[in-house]
Design an enzyme around this catalytic site. Structure first.
Site, PDB file in Angstrom:
ATOM      1  N   TYR A   1     -14.952   1.078  -7.154  1.00  0.00           N
ATOM      2  CA  TYR A   1     -16.228   1.769  -6.923  1.00  0.00           C
ATOM      3  C   TYR A   1     -17.154   1.635  -8.121  1.00  0.00           C
ATOM      4  O   TYR A   1     -18.330   1.954  -8.032  1.00  0.00           O
ATOM      5  CB  TYR A   1     -15.959   3.244  -6.595  1.00  0.00           C
ATOM      6  CG  TYR A   1     -15.073   3.392  -5.367  1.00  0.00           C
ATOM      7  CD1 TYR A   1     -15.613   3.236  -4.093  1.00  0.00           C
ATOM      8  CD2 TYR A   1     -13.709   3.615  -5.485  1.00  0.00           C
ATOM      9  CE1 TYR A   1     -14.804   3.312  -2.968  1.00  0.00           C
ATOM     10  CE2 TYR A   1     -12.892   3.703  -4.374  1.00  0.00           C
ATOM     11  CZ  TYR A   1     -13.444   3.544  -3.112  1.00  0.00           C
ATOM     12  OH  TYR A   1     -12.636   3.620  -2.004  1.00  0.00           O
TER      13      TYR A   1
ATOM     14  N   LYS B   1       0.870  -1.177   0.000  1.00  0.00           N
ATOM     15  CA  LYS B   1       0.000   0.000   0.000  1.00  0.00           C
ATOM     16  C   LYS B   1       0.905   1.224   0.000  1.00  0.00           C
ATOM     17  O   LYS B   1       1.696   1.424   0.926  1.00  0.00           O
ATOM     18  CB  LYS B   1      -0.905   0.003   1.224  1.00  0.00           C
ATOM     19  CG  LYS B   1      -1.800   1.230   1.283  1.00  0.00           C
ATOM     20  CD  LYS B   1      -2.793   1.175   2.405  1.00  0.00           C
ATOM     21  CE  LYS B   1      -3.635   2.437   2.434  1.00  0.00           C
ATOM     22  NZ  LYS B   1      -4.632   2.410   3.515  1.00  0.00           N
TER      23      LYS B   1
ATOM     24  N   ARG C   1     -10.601  10.112   1.682  1.00  0.00           N
ATOM     25  CA  ARG C   1     -10.486  10.786   2.984  1.00  0.00           C
ATOM     26  C   ARG C   1     -11.553  11.863   3.110  1.00  0.00           C
ATOM     27  O   ARG C   1     -12.060  12.122   4.205  1.00  0.00           O
ATOM     28  CB  ARG C   1      -9.077  11.346   3.173  1.00  0.00           C
ATOM     29  CG  ARG C   1      -8.038  10.224   3.245  1.00  0.00           C
ATOM     30  CD  ARG C   1      -6.620  10.749   3.381  1.00  0.00           C
ATOM     31  NE  ARG C   1      -5.637   9.685   3.203  1.00  0.00           N
ATOM     32  CZ  ARG C   1      -4.331   9.878   3.033  1.00  0.00           C
ATOM     33  NH1 ARG C   1      -3.841  11.104   3.023  1.00  0.00           N
ATOM     34  NH2 ARG C   1      -3.522   8.857   2.875  1.00  0.00           N
TER      35      ARG C   1
ATOM     36  N   SER D   1     -10.000   5.713  -4.847  1.00  0.00           N
ATOM     37  CA  SER D   1     -10.914   6.839  -5.057  1.00  0.00           C
ATOM     38  C   SER D   1     -10.412   7.838  -6.090  1.00  0.00           C
ATOM     39  O   SER D   1     -11.196   8.349  -6.890  1.00  0.00           O
ATOM     40  CB  SER D   1     -11.187   7.534  -3.726  1.00  0.00           C
ATOM     41  OG  SER D   1      -9.976   7.956  -3.118  1.00  0.00           O
TER      42      SER D   1
ATOM     43  N   LYS E   1      -2.102  -1.531  -3.895  1.00  0.00           N
ATOM     44  CA  LYS E   1      -2.971  -0.352  -3.846  1.00  0.00           C
ATOM     45  C   LYS E   1      -2.135   0.910  -3.911  1.00  0.00           C
ATOM     46  O   LYS E   1      -1.162   0.998  -3.165  1.00  0.00           O
ATOM     47  CB  LYS E   1      -3.761  -0.405  -2.534  1.00  0.00           C
ATOM     48  CG  LYS E   1      -4.631   0.807  -2.266  1.00  0.00           C
ATOM     49  CD  LYS E   1      -5.196   0.717  -0.881  1.00  0.00           C
ATOM     50  CE  LYS E   1      -6.049   1.931  -0.627  1.00  0.00           C
ATOM     51  NZ  LYS E   1      -6.586   1.965   0.708  1.00  0.00           N
TER      52      LYS E   1
END
Ligand code: PBG
Length: 326
Positions: free
Chosen positions: A316, A198, A208, A277, A251
């Site tokens: 998403y 990550k 966030r 995101s 990620k």
């Protein structure tokens, strides 16, 4: 006019039927994991930083997850927005058995026993400092005491019925500690999907915003990886494997396809990749402006991640994609 070429790669592209036959990489709803934001109360809120995504109240969460599951999506992963008054520097709300996440797990497993429920193990939504770990007086992120809290959090999720816990905190030694805690409490069948590589990424910004979980001070560079490093991902992977992780994650996904590919060459464990995101937002913004075709760019971005070697993708776009593929 003929060039007399023995090799004409275009023959294998000459019709949709042949292209189907020679295609090397597949993307099905079964490869997708749907991240869902949750909140208390009876209404859903749009997420300003992630157009098209909502924070779901528990009733709507069950409906949304059920629709996704019916479209062939096998798993969801939950991210809670925690009220400021429940946040503290010790983040103890993260192992409250009556908390938002345990209630969400129970509601989902009750309605859809065959849906795999994955939970995020990290302190940032619960920590008044906004960091994934506990923060010492001098600002350092404390490793070993954090791991102790993460174990309590994972155990709380397992007791509520989570199928997989996914530590996203990047503390050292947490996979071994989680495995031992879960096993000691008879949760041998709860899996660990480790955020292995990550990176300390600017692509997490919109997330966030969704959870109001940005660090109050400093950044995450003392625990998340330096974007410049690849070999270090192999070190993290070797440790997670030795510590008993079931699935390794990379990620973000798109800017780190080389890391997915590298891990694929070095492990026999399944690999997950998280289209985060910021990756989502960039595609959404460009397509909202009419500059790219959203469906096509999403498909290509996900095929790229699969081609690099990811078995499963957190995205998403999962529900939209499953609708189109179905
Ligand atoms: C925090 C966590 C983050 C994401 C998933 N879990 C943010 C962070 O590390 O700061 C980001 C996901 C996304 O950007 O979509 N433990």
């Amino acid at each position: 006019m003929s060039l007399h070429l023995p090799h004409r790669p275009r023959r294998n592209r000459k019709s949709a039927a042949i292209r189907d036959l020679v295609r090397e990489t597949e993307l099905t709803p079964g490869h997708l994991i749907y991240p869902l934001f949750i909140q208390e109360g009876r209404k859903n809120d749009n997420i300003a930083s992630m157009p098209g995504c909502k924070r779901w109240c528990l009733d709507s969460l069950v409906k949304e997850a059920g629709e996704a599951h019916a479209l062939g999506i096998p798993a969801v992963v939950l991210f809670p927005k925690i009220a400021d008054k429940l946040k503290s520097s010790s983040a103890e709300e993260c192992y409250n058995p009556e908390g938002l996440v345990p209630r969400a797990i129970q509601a989902l497993k009750q309605s859809f026993p065959s849906l795999t429920v994955i939970t995020d193990v990290a302190l940032d939504p619960y920590n008044s400092d906004g960091h994934d770990g506990l923060v010492a007086a001098d600002g350092r992120i404390v490793n070993d005491d954090t791991v102790d809290v993460l174990c309590r959090q994972a155990l709380c999720h397992a007791e509520a019925g989570a199928d997989i816990v996914a530590p996203s905190d990047m503390m050292d030694g947490r996979v071994a500690a989680l495995r031992e805690t879960l096993d000691d409490e008879d949760f041998q069948d709860v899996s660990i999907m480790s955020y292995t590589a990550k990176y300390a990424s600017a692509y997490y910004g919109p997330f966030r915003g969704a959870l109001d979980s940005a660090p109050k001070a400093g950044d995450k560079k003392t625990y998340q990886m330096d974007p410049a490093n690849a070999l270090e991902a192999l070190r993290e992977a070797a440790l997670d494997e030795a510590e008993g992780a079931d699935i390794l994650m990379v990620k973000p996904a798109g800017p780190y396809l080389d890391i997915i590919c590298l891990l694929r060459a070095h492990t026999v464990l399944p690999i997950a990749a998280y289209q985060v995101s910021g990756e989502y937002l960039m595609i959404k913004s460009a397509s909202a402006a009419g500059w790219v075709d959203e469906a096509k760019v999403v498909q290509e971005s996900l095929i790229g991640i699969r081609r690099a070697g990811a078995d499963m993708i957190l995205t998403y776009f999962a529900k939209d994609v499953a609708k189109r593929l179905g």
